[in-house]
Structure formats: C-alpha cells, structure tokens
Motif scaffolding. Structure first.
Motif, PDB file in Angstrom:
ATOM      1  N   TYR A 277     -23.087  -6.163  48.506  1.00 52.09           N
ATOM      2  CA  TYR A 277     -23.678  -5.397  47.408  1.00 52.09           C
ATOM      3  C   TYR A 277     -22.982  -5.697  46.083  1.00 52.09           C
ATOM      4  N   PRO A 278     -23.724  -5.508  44.991  1.00 52.46           N
ATOM      5  CA  PRO A 278     -23.179  -5.793  43.664  1.00 52.46           C
ATOM      6  C   PRO A 278     -22.345  -4.647  43.112  1.00 52.46           C
ATOM      7  N   LYS A 279     -21.805  -4.889  41.917  1.00 54.83           N
ATOM      8  CA  LYS A 279     -21.080  -3.867  41.149  1.00 54.83           C
ATOM      9  C   LYS A 279     -21.871  -3.670  39.871  1.00 54.83           C
ATOM     10  N   PHE A 280     -22.132  -2.429  39.491  1.00 51.75           N
ATOM     11  CA  PHE A 280     -22.965  -2.194  38.298  1.00 51.75           C
ATOM     12  C   PHE A 280     -22.684  -0.810  37.729  1.00 51.75           C
ATOM     13  N   VAL A 281     -23.172  -0.598  36.524  1.00 51.48           N
ATOM     14  CA  VAL A 281     -23.093   0.729  35.894  1.00 51.48           C
ATOM     15  C   VAL A 281     -24.364   1.479  36.297  1.00 51.48           C
ATOM     16  N   PHE A 282     -24.201   2.728  36.729  1.00 44.97           N
ATOM     17  CA  PHE A 282     -25.327   3.477  37.279  1.00 44.97           C
ATOM     18  C   PHE A 282     -26.532   3.519  36.334  1.00 44.97           C
ATOM     19  N   GLU A 283     -26.266   3.737  35.051  1.00 41.31           N
ATOM     20  CA  GLU A 283     -27.358   3.842  34.072  1.00 41.31           C
ATOM     21  C   GLU A 283     -28.197   2.553  34.033  1.00 41.31           C
ATOM     22  N   ASP A 284     -27.551   1.405  34.184  1.00 42.14           N
ATOM     23  CA  ASP A 284     -28.270   0.127  34.183  1.00 42.14           C
ATOM     24  C   ASP A 284     -29.187   0.034  35.410  1.00 42.14           C
ATOM     25  N   TYR A 285     -28.685   0.536  36.533  1.00 41.44           N
ATOM     26  CA  TYR A 285     -29.505   0.532  37.747  1.00 41.44           C
ATOM     27  C   TYR A 285     -30.752   1.394  37.545  1.00 41.44           C
ATOM     28  N   MET A 286     -30.556   2.562  36.918  1.00 40.93           N
ATOM     29  CA  MET A 286     -31.683   3.477  36.720  1.00 40.93           C
ATOM     30  C   MET A 286     -32.729   2.888  35.777  1.00 40.93           C
ATOM     31  N   LYS A 287     -32.281   2.132  34.788  1.00 41.33           N
ATOM     32  CA  LYS A 287     -33.240   1.495  33.863  1.00 41.33           C
ATOM     33  C   LYS A 287     -34.109   0.503  34.627  1.00 41.33           C
ATOM     34  N   LEU A 288     -33.486  -0.251  35.512  1.00 37.04           N
ATOM     35  CA  LEU A 288     -34.224  -1.219  36.318  1.00 37.04           C
ATOM     36  C   LEU A 288     -35.163  -0.486  37.284  1.00 37.04           C
ATOM     37  N   TYR A 289     -34.653   0.554  37.933  1.00 40.41           N
ATOM     38  CA  TYR A 289     -35.406   1.312  38.943  1.00 40.41           C
ATOM     39  C   TYR A 289     -36.664   1.925  38.349  1.00 40.41           C
ATOM     40  N   ALA A 290     -36.563   2.403  37.114  1.00 39.23           N
ATOM     41  CA  ALA A 290     -37.694   3.091  36.482  1.00 39.23           C
ATOM     42  C   ALA A 290     -38.953   2.231  36.529  1.00 39.23           C
ATOM     43  N   GLY A 291     -38.791   0.921  36.380  1.00 42.04           N
ATOM     44  CA  GLY A 291     -39.949   0.045  36.365  1.00 42.04           C
ATOM     45  C   GLY A 291     -40.426  -0.391  37.738  1.00 42.04           C
TER      46      GLY A 291
END
Length: 320
Positions: A277-291
């Motif tokens: 699994y990757p390492k990321f900032v949660f907010e960035d994940y949510m921006k991607l998830y929204a779409g």
C-alpha cells in the motif's frame, strides 16, 4: 450463509468470554469487513429517541423536497437502470474537528441536542473499537487513534439518510455499490426495513437488521494501515418498494485531513509481501475518491503508489 453474519456482544469483553469475543472481532475484520454490535453501551431508549426525531425531521423538512426531486427527474416512470444517482434523501452533520450542528437549518433544538449527545457516545465507541483492533493486530494501544490524528484530531461526521419506498427497486439502487474511503464506520439503521448488503465471496449478503444494534464496517484507511490484513468491503443499499422507507445514520470516524496514512511498520515487517500500500495525505485520497466512489478501490491505491516519490519526504505521523 447470512446467518453466520458476525454479531458481537460487547458486554462479553468484561468476562471469561473475552478471548473468544476478541477472536470473533478478529475474524469479522479479516473475513467480513463488517460486524454488528449489541450491548455496546448506548442506551436503547436513547436510540429510540434518535430514531423518532430523525424520522420526524425527515417528514417535516425533507420528504417534500425528495418528492419534488423525483417528480422533476421523472423517476417514477424510469424504464432502464439508473446508474448516476441514489434513491436516498440525506444531510450531513459534522462533529469533529468542529461541529456544524448549530448551522444546519430546520433542525429542532431537541434534535440538535440529541444528535450532539449521540455523536459524543459514538465517538467514544469508535475509539474503544480502534483500541480493540490494535490489540488484535498486536499494535500498541492508541496506535490507530494516533495514526488518524493529524494536527487537529480526527474527522468525525454523520450522514443522516432516509430511503423512501421506491417504485422501481430493480432499476434504482438506494445506494450504489462502493467501499467507504474513511476509517471506521458506525451505522445505526432501521430494525424493520433491511436493504443493506455486502459483497462476500462474490455474493451479496444481507446485513440483518437488529433492534438497537450498531453495524460496524471498515474503510479503505484501515485496509492501508493494516497492510491489507483487514479489508474494506463493497456494500450497497437495495431500495424497497413498500413500507415507510428505511432510516440510516452512518457515522464516519476518519483521519484528520492532514493525517499521513501508511501501513503500520510493525505489520509490514510481519508480512510476506512487504509494501502493498502507498503513503498519502488523507485529504488527497478523499479528493480522488470523490470522483470515483462507485469504482473499484485498487486503482485508487495504485494512483498513490505512483506518487510515492512525492510522499517520501512527508514526516512521521503527529503524535499529539
């Protein structure tokens, strides 16, 4: 098959059945991604009040709006499957880091007060569960809460949904299939109207409605932090044709927006395949998830793995 759906009696953690109960939680996390809690410490009478006020609020403030939306889109008469909307009426309450309950229009004072109290009790339950997960995973107590913390603490909110009776349940889903992006989800649902299903071994399994239970499911972030030991699972809501419709209060205990999420080093060391699994900032994940909410989660993880080099210089998690 659905009869085996894991039901956990939390009171048993206090007696000689503790080990067996912890084992049931572990099995549910590894093989179901879902489990149902009874005797979880939130008073049944209080839950009845939450349910009554939620249904009253829907009738008074939301029902007419939903009917108008249905009429304007001609949904009563659809002939083919609808893939771009859900047969649900919803609003969101945010509790943490800052509550917005006082700003939501049309809420009675009593309902505001009750929902604040309900959120406080669910927050406590979420943190208790995260520590039980830590214990089962062999992580130090508080690890998951800390991993979610970021600089301002976790994000915690409730999606209040009503699923009115639907004339074409075969063509319109109450809520399309998806995994949850966040951390741990605590659901208080109607005990009379089912509709929630999860995908297990390629089959859709009903989550049995039980009076005064709280249904728990794991989101994508716990899959990442546990390095895939626990999985977030696809689920959906099937709309019902009859009755009064279904009520659902889904509370999401998620990482803070700036929390850095990555597999727990202790679990990576034990794993056969190291960094899945990757390492990321949660907010960035949510921006991607929204779409891409209603698509498979694997490409989301992949997208961040490809950006790993950028994340490499992010510091360790805040330990506030």
């Amino acid at each position: 098959m659905a009869t085996n759906f894991p039901v956990i009696n939390l009171e048993k953690l206090n007696g000689e059945e503790r080990a067996a109960t912890m084992e049931m939680i572990k099995d549910a996390c590894e093989n179901w991604g879902f489990f149902e809690l009874v005797n979880h410490g939130i008073a049944p009478e209080f839950m009845d009040t939450v349910e009554r006020l939620t249904k009253e609020h829907y009738k008074k403030s939301m029902e007419q709006r939903f009917k108008e939306m249905v009429a304007s889109k001609g949904l009563e008469a659809v002939q083919s499957e609808i893939n771009d909307l859900d047969w649900e009426s919803t609003f969101f309450l945010r509790h943490l880091p800052v509550s917005n309950i006082s700003e939501i229009p049309d809420l009675d004072d009593e309902y505001r007060k009750v929902m604040k109290e309900f959120a406080a009790q669910l927050e406590k339950l979420a943190e208790q569960l995260l520590d039980l997960l830590c214990e089962n995973l062999g992580l130090e107590k508080g690890y998951l809460k800390k991993a979610f913390y970021g600089s301002k603490g976790p994000t915690f909110g409730t999606k209040v949904s009503n699923y009115p009776p639907c004339p074409k349940p075969d063509l319109i889903k109450g809520l399309r299939a998806h995994t949850d992006a966040g951390g741990i989800i605590l659901l208080f649902q109607d005990d009379k109207v089912s509709g929630l299903q999860l995908l297990k071994d390629g089959e859709w399994v009903d989550v049995p409605p039980m009076r005064h239970s709280i249904v728990i499911n794991l989101g994508d972030q716990l899959e990442v932090i546990t390095n895939g030991k626990y999985k977030s699972v696809m689920h959906r809501v099937i709309a019902q044709t009859d009755g009064t419709g279904r009520m659902s209060l889904a509370s999401f205990y998620n990482p803070g927006s700036d929390a850095v999420i990555y597999p727990a080093p202790a679990l990576v060391e034990k794993a056969e395949s190291k960094d899945l699994y990757p390492k990321f900032v949660f907010e960035d994940y949510m921006k991607l998830y929204a779409g891409v909410k209603f698509q498979a989660k694997e490409p989301r993880f992949e997208a961040f793995k490809n950006m790993e080099s950028v994340a490499a210089n992010l510091g360790p998690i805040a330990t506030a």
